[in-house]
Every structure is written in C-alpha cells, then in structure tokens.
Write a protein that holds these residues in place. Structure first.
Motif, mmCIF file in Angstrom:
data_model
loop_
_atom_site.group_PDB
_atom_site.id
_atom_site.type_symbol
_atom_site.label_atom_id
_atom_site.label_comp_id
_atom_site.label_asym_id
_atom_site.label_seq_id
_atom_site.Cartn_x
_atom_site.Cartn_y
_atom_site.Cartn_z
ATOM 1 N N THR A 245 0.945 -1.291 -0.001
ATOM 2 C CA THR A 245 0.189 0.061 0.121
ATOM 3 C C THR A 245 0.739 1.287 0.014
ATOM 4 O O THR A 245 0.255 2.326 0.122
ATOM 5 N N LEU A 248 0.070 3.897 -2.667
ATOM 6 C CA LEU A 248 -1.463 4.176 -2.772
ATOM 7 C C LEU A 248 -1.862 5.431 -2.058
ATOM 8 O O LEU A 248 -1.079 5.701 -1.066
ATOM 9 N N THR A 249 -2.788 6.143 -2.676
ATOM 10 C CA THR A 249 -3.317 7.441 -1.735
ATOM 11 C C THR A 249 -4.793 7.442 -1.703
ATOM 12 O O THR A 249 -5.269 6.564 -2.537
ATOM 13 N N HIS A 253 -5.889 3.411 -1.132
ATOM 14 C CA HIS A 253 -5.231 3.313 0.361
ATOM 15 C C HIS A 253 -6.052 3.087 1.550
ATOM 16 O O HIS A 253 -5.833 1.739 2.014
#
Length: 452
Positions: A245, A248-249, A253
């Motif tokens: 992760t 990821l945002t 996320h």
C-alpha cells in the motif's frame, strides 16, 4: 545510502567529539576505539558509529565478530549452566562488559548482543531511511528508555523473549527499519527493607509496536506482548500490507487497509471459535475491549491488559493500596491449551537464567527456575490471547470503520494509550493517585519534584 566514514568525519558532530577523535577516523578505527578503556574516546567513537546508522553497527560487528559471537554463545549456553553460577555467561568480565555496553550504545537497545538490531530514535530519520530502502517501519512506543534496564516491563520482555528469537530478529533486521520512542518515563517503585536490602522495579504502563509504511503512515499496531511465533506472523502480515500500500493514496489506500483489517478480524473469529471449542466452552462473540468510566482510569484496571507484566508487578502494585482487577476467566482454560506450544529460543532462556534472582540454595533455585519458565509460558499464552482477541481486534475495527481509520501516527498512539491501554496522557500519575483511597499519609504519599 548510509553516510560513509569519510562523510561522517567531515562534520555534523559536536565539537567535543571532533576534539576527541579528530576528523579522519575510519570505521575500523572507530570500532576499535568504541571498546577502549578511555571512556571519553569510547563514547565518542560509539556516537560516531551510531551516526552512521545500520552501517555503523555492521562495521562494529565486522570488527568484533568473534568476540560478539562468543558473548552470544555464552548467554545461550547459560540456559544449561548450573544455577549456583552467578555469572555463567561471564557478563561481568571487564572486557566483555565494555564490548556489550558499546554494542548497546550503537544499537540503542540494552542486551542487543542477542538480536543485533539497530534502532533509530528520530522518526524523521527512520522515515528517510525507509524511503531510501523501500522498507516499512516498526515504531516501538514504550515507557522509559529501551537502552536502560528499568524500561517498562513489556519492553524488557521484548528484549528477552521476542528480539532474541531467530525468526523475530531476522524479520526485524532484514525487512524493517526500526524506531523507538518513549511515551513517558517508566514509573518505578522501590521497597526499602530497612537493613540494606531493596527491591526496585517498574510498575504499570504498556507498550506497542506500530507498523508504518515507508512514507510513515500507520498500517497496523501490535499491542503488548505476544508469543514469538505469533508476533513474527502478525508482523510479517502487516509488513506485506505496508509494502503493498506504500504507493497508494486516497480511497485506494483506505480500501486496501480496510480489506486487510477486515480479513484480520475474520481470522481472529476463526481462531477464537476453534480455541473455545477445543476448550469445551460455548462459543460466544468476543466482547469489546474493556473501558473505564473514570476520568482517569486506575492502574489496577490497566494492569490486566498486560498479563505477563502484571505477574511481575501486581504484588507491588497491590502494596500501594491499588486493587488489581482479575484476568478474564474465560481465557484461563484456553491458555492451558495454547501454552505448551509456546517455544522460547535458547538465547532467551539463557538470558532469563543470567537475570533471574537466586536464593543461594541450588536445589530450591532449580525448582524455582522451572516454575518461573512454566509460569512465563502460561502468562505469555494469556497475553497473546488477550492482546490479539481483545485489543488488536478493536484496533482492526478502527480501520474498517471508515471515518474512524487512523490518519497519522501521533493520533493513533493517543487512541491506543487513552482508550485501550487505559493510561491517558492527561493523567500524570498513571492511575496511581486515587483520591477515593485513604492511606493515612499527607497527600496520599504523592509528591511532585522538579527534575532539572
């Protein structure tokens, strides 16, 4: 990349270190000076190696490999030493004591010879290292100082039982960047017997390992003390999620973390169903983590949240007049089933043997040591059950609850200590000052002293 020895020599150290060591010391020279009889030069060399990060630790290990291996082997084989030997590992021998003290200073952890772990004490530095190396972070929050003997009881158990375990220290050393910080000083209590004998120990408090991704964002928490195999398994799973992760945002996320924690709750449910059935108990959903209605929870309410620690501290906690709440009885029969499967490494057993108090009667002490290890195994089984099924379950729920998902490390730390460990930062007395209890002492024996 970690700074080179030449870069370290170029500056960035306090003038006293430059005056002591000059500006052209190689790692080899620094490692040699770190164990010198000249305390000033040794401390300066240790500081220089520590400033180099894990590379400084590796340099120290290369320079002193045979001696460090011999010290570790001496502690490990102490597991089989006769109990009438007060120092079976030779830890009090001056040269060995200097070597191990220097290693602890470079690692920033007491008893580091059994794990060889480098701990950052600056979170920003740990995050920079994690980004460079593409690794997640384990951030330990404890009471007291990991370099000192009298840090909180759980951190002492981490040093003795978790970090020396081969699977645990390999995982921590190879797959994570390590960091620790102090939540507050470790509260201590001293009993003066009046004839020159004293008993000093810590009392109350708890600690946890916070798992962060390489950006410093929280992913999971391992609360309190777990059995080594369980700790390694939980840590490995969280580490994988942290790596998956990290890039990821936003919603992606949040969804990924929610999926991990939802799956973790299902796994806890399956484990609980299996264990309660094996113990012949009716399967019931695990209740929510205990709460306190008091503005400042009592220390005796917090004590059962760290069962192994409570076993060591409850007698003196009770001596303060603080009643200690009992452990949940539904765990007792299950712990009888799970305790025999808990395995201590020989290094851990050796360290326990070198630390354990002895009466001087070899036969009595041999029986007491066996009893102590059996008791430790059972309290560790209870701790693992309670920390995973009760406290960790609640933490998983925070991430699956949408708006309740932790957004940063500091707010997560506050929730863990305030809501789950029942030791909120707003209470400077850690639940040990109950105005409803009378003890015949002015101010209940409590004093506030200035520390300069």
């Amino acid at each position: 990349m970690p700074p080179t020895s030449a870069a370290l020599a170029a500056g960035g150290l306090p003038p006293v270190l430059e005056d002591t060591l000059g500006r052209d010391r190689s790692f080899v020279e620094l490692a040699r000076l770190a164990v010198a009889g000249d305390d000033t030069a040794a401390r300066a060399a240790q500081e220089r190696l520590r400033a180099a990060g894990p590379e400084g630790l590796r340099a120290f290990e290369r320079a002193h490999g045979p001696a460090l291996d011999a010290a570790r082997e001496a502690i490990t084989t102490a597991a089989d030493a006769p109990l009438d030997q007060r120092d079976p590992a030779g830890l009090g021998e001056p040269a060995r004591a200097r070597l191990l003290a220097a290693l602890d200073a470079v690692c920033a952890q007491r008893d580091c010879v059994l794990s060889r772990l480098y701990w950052h004490t600056d979170l920003d530095e740990a995050v920079r290292t994690a980004r460079l190396e593409g690794k997640p972070i384990v951030s330990l929050r404890l009471l007291g100082d990991l370099r000192e003997e009298l840090s909180c009881a759980n951190s002492r158990f981490f040093r003795a039982i978790l970090y020396p375990d081969p699977a645990v220290h390999a995982l921590l050393r190879e797959r994570f960047v390590l960091h620790w910080s102090s939540e507050r000083p470790a509260p201590k209590i001293t009993v003066d017997l009046g004839d020159g004998k004293t008993i000093t120990t810590t009392i109350t408090g708890n600690s946890a390992h916070f798992i962060l991704d390489s950006q410093g964002r929280p992913v999971d928490v391992v609360p309190g003390l777990l059995a080594p195999a369980e700790f390694a398994a939980v840590l490995a799973r969280a580490g994988i999620v942290a790596q998956q992760t990290a890039a990821l945002t936003g919603a992606a996320h949040r969804d990924a973390l929610s999926a991990h924690h939802t799956a973790s709750v299902r796994a806890l449910d399956e484990t609980w169903t299996r264990l309660t059935a094996a113990a012949g108990q009716r399967v019931r959903p695990w209740p929510r983590a205990r709460r306190s209605d008091a503005p400042t929870p009592r220390a005796g309410e917090a004590a059962p949240l760290a069962i192994g620690k409570m076993a060591a501290e409850a007698p003196l906690l009770g001596a303060t007049g603080e009643p200690v709440d009992p452990v949940a009885t539904r765990l007792e029969r299950i712990a009888d089933l799970t305790a025999p499967a808990i395995v201590f490494s020989r290094a851990s057993l050796g360290l326990v043997r070198t630390q354990q108090w002895r009466s001087g009667d070899a036969a009595r002490d041999a029986v007491a040591m066996t009893t102590a290890i059996d008791s430790l195994r059972r309290t560790l089984a209870l701790d693992t059950l309670a920390n995973e099924q009760e406290i960790h379950r609640e933490i998983h729920g925070w991430w699956t609850g949408g708006s309740t998902a932790p957004r940063d490390l500091q707010s997560l730390v506050r929730r863990v200590y305030d809501e789950l460990f029942l030791t909120p930062a707003r209470d400077p007395w850690l639940g040990l000052a109950d105005p409803a209890t009378y003890g015949g002492l002015v101010g209940g024996g409590r004093r506030t002293l200035a520390h300069l």
